[in-house]
Design a protein around this motif. Sequence first.
Motif, PDB file in Angstrom:
ATOM      1  N   ALA A 100       0.821  -1.217   0.000  1.00 49.47           N
ATOM      2  CA  ALA A 100       0.000   0.000   0.000  1.00 49.47           C
ATOM      3  C   ALA A 100       0.851   1.261   0.000  1.00 49.47           C
ATOM      4  O   ALA A 100       0.547   2.233  -0.713  1.00 49.47           O
ATOM      5  CB  ALA A 100      -0.936  -0.015   1.211  1.00 49.47           C
ATOM      6  N   GLU A 101       1.938   1.285   0.777  1.00 52.77           N
ATOM      7  CA  GLU A 101       2.780   2.476   0.854  1.00 52.77           C
ATOM      8  C   GLU A 101       3.500   2.719  -0.462  1.00 52.77           C
ATOM      9  O   GLU A 101       3.570   3.852  -0.948  1.00 52.77           O
ATOM     10  CB  GLU A 101       3.795   2.331   1.993  1.00 52.77           C
ATOM     11  N   ALA A 102       4.043   1.659  -1.076  1.00 49.89           N
ATOM     12  CA  ALA A 102       4.725   1.808  -2.362  1.00 49.89           C
ATOM     13  C   ALA A 102       3.745   2.264  -3.438  1.00 49.89           C
ATOM     14  O   ALA A 102       4.057   3.137  -4.257  1.00 49.89           O
ATOM     15  CB  ALA A 102       5.383   0.493  -2.763  1.00 49.89           C
ATOM     16  N   ALA A 103       2.546   1.694  -3.441  1.00 50.51           N
ATOM     17  CA  ALA A 103       1.539   2.086  -4.421  1.00 50.51           C
ATOM     18  C   ALA A 103       1.145   3.550  -4.252  1.00 50.51           C
ATOM     19  O   ALA A 103       0.987   4.285  -5.235  1.00 50.51           O
ATOM     20  CB  ALA A 103       0.313   1.184  -4.296  1.00 50.51           C
ATOM     21  N   ARG A 104       1.014   3.988  -2.999  1.00 52.81           N
ATOM     22  CA  ARG A 104       0.648   5.385  -2.752  1.00 52.81           C
ATOM     23  C   ARG A 104       1.731   6.324  -3.272  1.00 52.81           C
ATOM     24  O   ARG A 104       1.432   7.327  -3.929  1.00 52.81           O
ATOM     25  CB  ARG A 104       0.448   5.599  -1.245  1.00 52.81           C
ATOM     26  N   ARG A 105       3.006   5.992  -2.998  1.00 52.61           N
ATOM     27  CA  ARG A 105       4.106   6.844  -3.446  1.00 52.61           C
ATOM     28  C   ARG A 105       4.191   6.867  -4.973  1.00 52.61           C
ATOM     29  O   ARG A 105       4.426   7.902  -5.588  1.00 52.61           O
ATOM     30  CB  ARG A 105       5.413   6.357  -2.839  1.00 52.61           C
ATOM     31  N   SER A 106       3.974   5.708  -5.603  1.00 48.56           N
ATOM     32  CA  SER A 106       4.015   5.634  -7.056  1.00 48.56           C
ATOM     33  C   SER A 106       2.890   6.459  -7.685  1.00 48.56           C
ATOM     34  O   SER A 106       3.084   7.143  -8.696  1.00 48.56           O
ATOM     35  CB  SER A 106       3.921   4.169  -7.510  1.00 48.56           C
ATOM     36  N   GLU A 107       1.708   6.411  -7.069  1.00 50.09           N
ATOM     37  CA  GLU A 107       0.586   7.194  -7.593  1.00 50.09           C
ATOM     38  C   GLU A 107       0.840   8.691  -7.458  1.00 50.09           C
ATOM     39  O   GLU A 107       0.449   9.483  -8.323  1.00 50.09           O
ATOM     40  CB  GLU A 107      -0.700   6.777  -6.873  1.00 50.09           C
ATOM     41  N   GLN A 108       1.504   9.083  -6.373  1.00 44.92           N
ATOM     42  CA  GLN A 108       1.873  10.498  -6.225  1.00 44.92           C
ATOM     43  C   GLN A 108       2.805  10.938  -7.346  1.00 44.92           C
ATOM     44  O   GLN A 108       2.625  12.010  -7.931  1.00 44.92           O
ATOM     45  CB  GLN A 108       2.558  10.716  -4.868  1.00 44.92           C
ATOM     46  N   LEU A 109       3.806  10.114  -7.635  1.00 48.32           N
ATOM     47  CA  LEU A 109       4.745  10.464  -8.696  1.00 48.32           C
ATOM     48  C   LEU A 109       4.065  10.417 -10.057  1.00 48.32           C
ATOM     49  O   LEU A 109       4.352  11.250 -10.927  1.00 48.32           O
ATOM     50  CB  LEU A 109       5.946   9.511  -8.667  1.00 48.32           C
ATOM     51  N   GLU A 110       3.158   9.495 -10.230  1.00 47.08           N
ATOM     52  CA  GLU A 110       2.397   9.436 -11.475  1.00 47.08           C
ATOM     53  C   GLU A 110       1.678  10.754 -11.719  1.00 47.08           C
ATOM     54  O   GLU A 110       1.664  11.271 -12.856  1.00 47.08           O
ATOM     55  CB  GLU A 110       1.390   8.281 -11.404  1.00 47.08           C
ATOM     56  N   THR A 111       1.095  11.327 -10.688  1.00 45.05           N
ATOM     57  CA  THR A 111       0.410  12.616 -10.814  1.00 45.05           C
ATOM     58  C   THR A 111       1.393  13.719 -11.202  1.00 45.05           C
ATOM     59  O   THR A 111       1.093  14.567 -12.062  1.00 45.05           O
ATOM     60  CB  THR A 111      -0.289  12.975  -9.495  1.00 45.05           C
ATOM     61  N   VAL A 112       2.563  13.729 -10.585  1.00 43.58           N
ATOM     62  CA  VAL A 112       3.588  14.723 -10.919  1.00 43.58           C
ATOM     63  C   VAL A 112       3.988  14.617 -12.390  1.00 43.58           C
ATOM     64  O   VAL A 112       4.099  15.630 -13.105  1.00 43.58           O
ATOM     65  CB  VAL A 112       4.825  14.545 -10.012  1.00 43.58           C
ATOM     66  N   ILE A 113       4.189  13.394 -12.859  1.00 45.95           N
ATOM     67  CA  ILE A 113       4.613  13.205 -14.245  1.00 45.95           C
ATOM     68  C   ILE A 113       3.483  13.558 -15.213  1.00 45.95           C
ATOM     69  O   ILE A 113       3.717  14.159 -16.273  1.00 45.95           O
ATOM     70  CB  ILE A 113       5.097  11.761 -14.467  1.00 45.95           C
ATOM     71  N   ARG A 114       2.245  13.235 -14.860  1.00 43.04           N
ATOM     72  CA  ARG A 114       1.113  13.612 -15.717  1.00 43.04           C
ATOM     73  C   ARG A 114       1.022  15.126 -15.856  1.00 43.04           C
ATOM     74  O   ARG A 114       0.739  15.647 -16.935  1.00 43.04           O
ATOM     75  CB  ARG A 114      -0.185  13.037 -15.154  1.00 43.04           C
ATOM     76  N   ASP A 115       1.268  15.840 -14.763  1.00 38.78           N
ATOM     77  CA  ASP A 115       1.275  17.308 -14.836  1.00 38.78           C
ATOM     78  C   ASP A 115       2.378  17.799 -15.770  1.00 38.78           C
ATOM     79  O   ASP A 115       2.180  18.758 -16.536  1.00 38.78           O
ATOM     80  CB  ASP A 115       1.474  17.901 -13.442  1.00 38.78           C
ATOM     81  N   ALA A 116       3.545  17.159 -15.704  1.00 41.78           N
ATOM     82  CA  ALA A 116       4.653  17.543 -16.591  1.00 41.78           C
ATOM     83  C   ALA A 116       4.308  17.261 -18.046  1.00 41.78           C
ATOM     84  O   ALA A 116       4.668  18.039 -18.942  1.00 41.78           O
ATOM     85  CB  ALA A 116       5.920  16.798 -16.191  1.00 41.78           C
ATOM     86  N   ILE A 117       3.610  16.167 -18.292  1.00 42.98           N
ATOM     87  CA  ILE A 117       3.188  15.843 -19.659  1.00 42.98           C
ATOM     88  C   ILE A 117       2.232  16.912 -20.190  1.00 42.98           C
ATOM     89  O   ILE A 117       2.368  17.372 -21.332  1.00 42.98           O
ATOM     90  CB  ILE A 117       2.549  14.439 -19.696  1.00 42.98           C
TER      91      ILE A 117
END
Length: 392
Positions: free
Chosen positions: A12-29
Motif C-alpha cells: 500500500a505504501e509503495a503504491a501510494r508513493r508511485s501514484e503520487q509520482l504518477e500525478t507529478v509526471i502527468r502534470d509535466a506531460i
Amino acid sequence: MTVICDLPVPDAEAARRSEQLETVIRDAIRAAGGVLSFDRFMDAALYTPGLGYYVAGARKFGPGGDFVTAPELTSLFSQCLAQQVAEVLRQGGNTVLELGAGSGVMAADLLAELARLNSLPMRYAILEPSPELRLRQRETLETRVPRLLHRVTWLSALPAEPIGGIVLANEVLDAMPVRRFRITESGVRPVGVCWREPGFDWCLLPPDPDLARVIHTLQNRLAAPLPVGYESEFNPALEPWMGSLSDALGYGLVLLIDYGYPQAEYYHSQRRTGTVMCHYRQRAHGDPLIYPGIQDISASVDFTAVADAARASGLDLLGYATQAWFLLNTGLDERLVVDSADDPLGQVQRARHAQTLVMPGEMGERFKVMALGRGLTGPLCGFNAQDQRHRL
C-alpha cells in the motif's frame, strides 16, 4: 497505477508513493503539450525529490531489494578491485572518490582490503545525493570497518579542487536518463511518453533537428543503416558529465564498471527495441512506463560513446576489458585459493559467486570495465591480458 500480473503487487505504501509520482509526471506531460521526452520521464521516475526511485526510501540493493550488484553478491569483487586501486594510489594521489555508493558494501570491503594491502587512501569520498542512501552507507561502514570511518567523507557534488587518485563508478552510467528514438519512413523521430487511460504510453514527438544530426553521425559509423521501425536510445548528458569528471581529476584514474557494448554491437540491427531494462523485486522486465518511482529503470552503456567523450574532455583511454578478464587479471583465482584455506566450509559458495562474476552467461561478458586517466605512466594490472580497446 497499472499493475502487471506477473510482477509482485506493490504494498500500500509503495503504491501510494508511485501514484503520487504518477500525478507529478502527468502534470509535466500536460505542461509539455501532451508528450514528454523519454529522458525527462526517466529522470522524473528516478530522481524526483522525495518520490523518485533513487531518492526515496525504499530498499533497492541486495536480496531484499530490486536487484543485486556484484559488490553485494560477494566481497571477492571488491577485493579484486582493491588491487587496481592500490596500484594507482602507489603511483601517486591520496583520494578514492566513489560515485553513488549504493548500500556502502563496496566501500567497506574495498577499505578493508586496502588496509590489508597497506594502501589506504588519506580520504575515501562518496558522492551520494540520496539522504536515505547516505544513512545506509554510514551504517554499513560503521558495522564493517568502524576503525576506518574517519577516512570517509560524503559529497553532494564533485569536488571543486581536482583530486589525485582514483574515481570509481560501478553501475552509475546505466542509471543516467536516455533519449529514445525511432527510425521511421520519413526519418528519425524522438520517442516520448504520453498519458492514455489507464496509464502511460509511448508517443512520437515532432522531428528534432538536433536528434537527427546525432543519429546521422551515428549511422555513418555503423556498418549498415538502421532499419525502419528500429528503436533505441542514447545518453544526451554523457559529454557534459564526462567533462565535469575530467575537471574533477587532476591526476590518476577513472574506472567505469557497467553493462554495455561497443557501439557496433549496441546498435546492431537485431537489437531493434533498444536496451532499456527495469528491475522490480528481483525480476527484470522491459516496461519502464509502469510503477514510476518504485522500480529501477536503466539502459546499457555505449562504451564507444564513453571513450569518445572521455578523449574529448582530455582524458586518456587506458583500458577496456570484460569484467571477467578484469577480475582474473586482478587475482580472482588466487583470492579463491587463499579464502578457501581460511574457510573451507565457504569454498563452494565463493566458487559459485565467482562463477556469477565471470561466466559469459552471467556478469562476466555483459559487464565491462573501462579505464580513463590523466598523467599515469605505470601499468594497470586489471588490463594485463585481453585489453579490448580495439573493439571500440
